[in-house]
Write a protein that holds these residues in place. Sequence first.
Motif, PDB file in Angstrom:
ATOM      1  N   ASP A 105       0.824  -1.208   0.000  1.00 49.64           N
ATOM      2  CA  ASP A 105       0.000   0.000   0.000  1.00 49.64           C
ATOM      3  C   ASP A 105       0.863   1.265   0.000  1.00 49.64           C
ATOM      4  OD1 ASP A 105      -2.391  -1.493   0.111  1.00 49.64           O
ATOM      5  OD2 ASP A 105      -2.252  -1.655   2.294  1.00 49.64           O
ATOM      6  N   ALA A 106       0.509   2.210  -0.859  1.00 49.14           N
ATOM      7  CA  ALA A 106       1.292   3.447  -0.990  1.00 49.14           C
ATOM      8  C   ALA A 106       1.366   4.225   0.324  1.00 49.14           C
ATOM      9  CB  ALA A 106       0.701   4.325  -2.092  1.00 49.14           C
ATOM     10  N   THR A 107       0.270   4.256   1.076  1.00 48.35           N
ATOM     11  CA  THR A 107       0.273   4.989   2.344  1.00 48.35           C
ATOM     12  C   THR A 107       1.227   4.342   3.334  1.00 48.35           C
ATOM     13  OG1 THR A 107      -2.015   5.643   1.959  1.00 48.35           O
ATOM     14  CG2 THR A 107      -1.197   5.899   4.183  1.00 48.35           C
ATOM     15  N   ALA A 108       1.204   3.012   3.405  1.00 49.74           N
ATOM     16  CA  ALA A 108       2.135   2.302   4.297  1.00 49.74           C
ATOM     17  C   ALA A 108       3.575   2.553   3.862  1.00 49.74           C
ATOM     18  CB  ALA A 108       1.829   0.813   4.310  1.00 49.74           C
ATOM     19  N   LYS A 109       3.825   2.515   2.559  1.00 49.77           N
ATOM     20  CA  LYS A 109       5.193   2.757   2.079  1.00 49.77           C
ATOM     21  C   LYS A 109       5.666   4.157   2.459  1.00 49.77           C
ATOM     22  CE  LYS A 109       5.321  -0.534  -1.693  1.00 49.77           C
ATOM     23  NZ  LYS A 109       5.625  -0.802  -3.076  1.00 49.77           N
ATOM     24  N   ALA A 110       4.772   5.143   2.354  1.00 53.74           N
ATOM     25  CA  ALA A 110       5.145   6.510   2.736  1.00 53.74           C
ATOM     26  C   ALA A 110       5.479   6.581   4.223  1.00 53.74           C
ATOM     27  CB  ALA A 110       4.006   7.478   2.401  1.00 53.74           C
ATOM     28  N   PHE A 111       4.654   5.940   5.047  1.00 58.92           N
ATOM     29  CA  PHE A 111       4.911   5.957   6.487  1.00 58.92           C
ATOM     30  C   PHE A 111       6.247   5.304   6.816  1.00 58.92           C
ATOM     31  CE2 PHE A 111       5.015   3.828  10.567  1.00 58.92           C
ATOM     32  CZ  PHE A 111       4.807   4.902  11.426  1.00 58.92           C
TER      33      PHE A 111
END
Length: 198
Positions: A105-111
């Motif tokens: 998930d892009a959001t998880a990768k950003a975090f």
Amino acid sequence: KQDDNGSPSAPSNYIDNSLKMISEAGLNHVRFLFYWEAYEKNPELFMKEIESVAKAADKYGIKVIYDNHQWHTSSWLESKGTGFPWSLLQGNSKYDKGGGGNTPDATAKAFWNDWWNRSVKDKQGRDGWTLLADFLKKIVKVVDNHSSTLGYEILSEPHVDNANQWPKIGEFNTFMVEDLRNATQKTIAYSMNVPVDL
């Protein structure tokens, strides 16, 4: 979880009964999972449960590794997730609520990219690494003097997206161990990363 979606509670005497059965089965150690966001939701109840684990483990001769766990990062990012407290995610447009906490998930990768860069901060500007170390030292303070305490797992199965993050993970582990060594001389463990094939 901070967003528990009506999760069932454990039966009464669950911890004591579980450790008793583990001991009677001839096993002598456990890995006890806990979640940072559970502490943020209810610090008093959280610490009471951690202490009850240590006391029951003492009683039944079980050694315990206390595991700072996360699953899909946080319940902030997805309902089945749990781990990081909302105070590190709220108010940051990169971490949309419900944005997805699993490895692809892009959001998880950003975090996780921000986590390894040590740029995750709470609303007061305090950095996540220091806040995590302070949280773990609260647990150490409660259970370290128990004969059952074997040690602590810094962070279970953190997400790693690319090989250039390994030096940063080394910096994180070094920071955590050096800070925790001021509070304990017991075992400090690092868990495998996910995905495991990197």
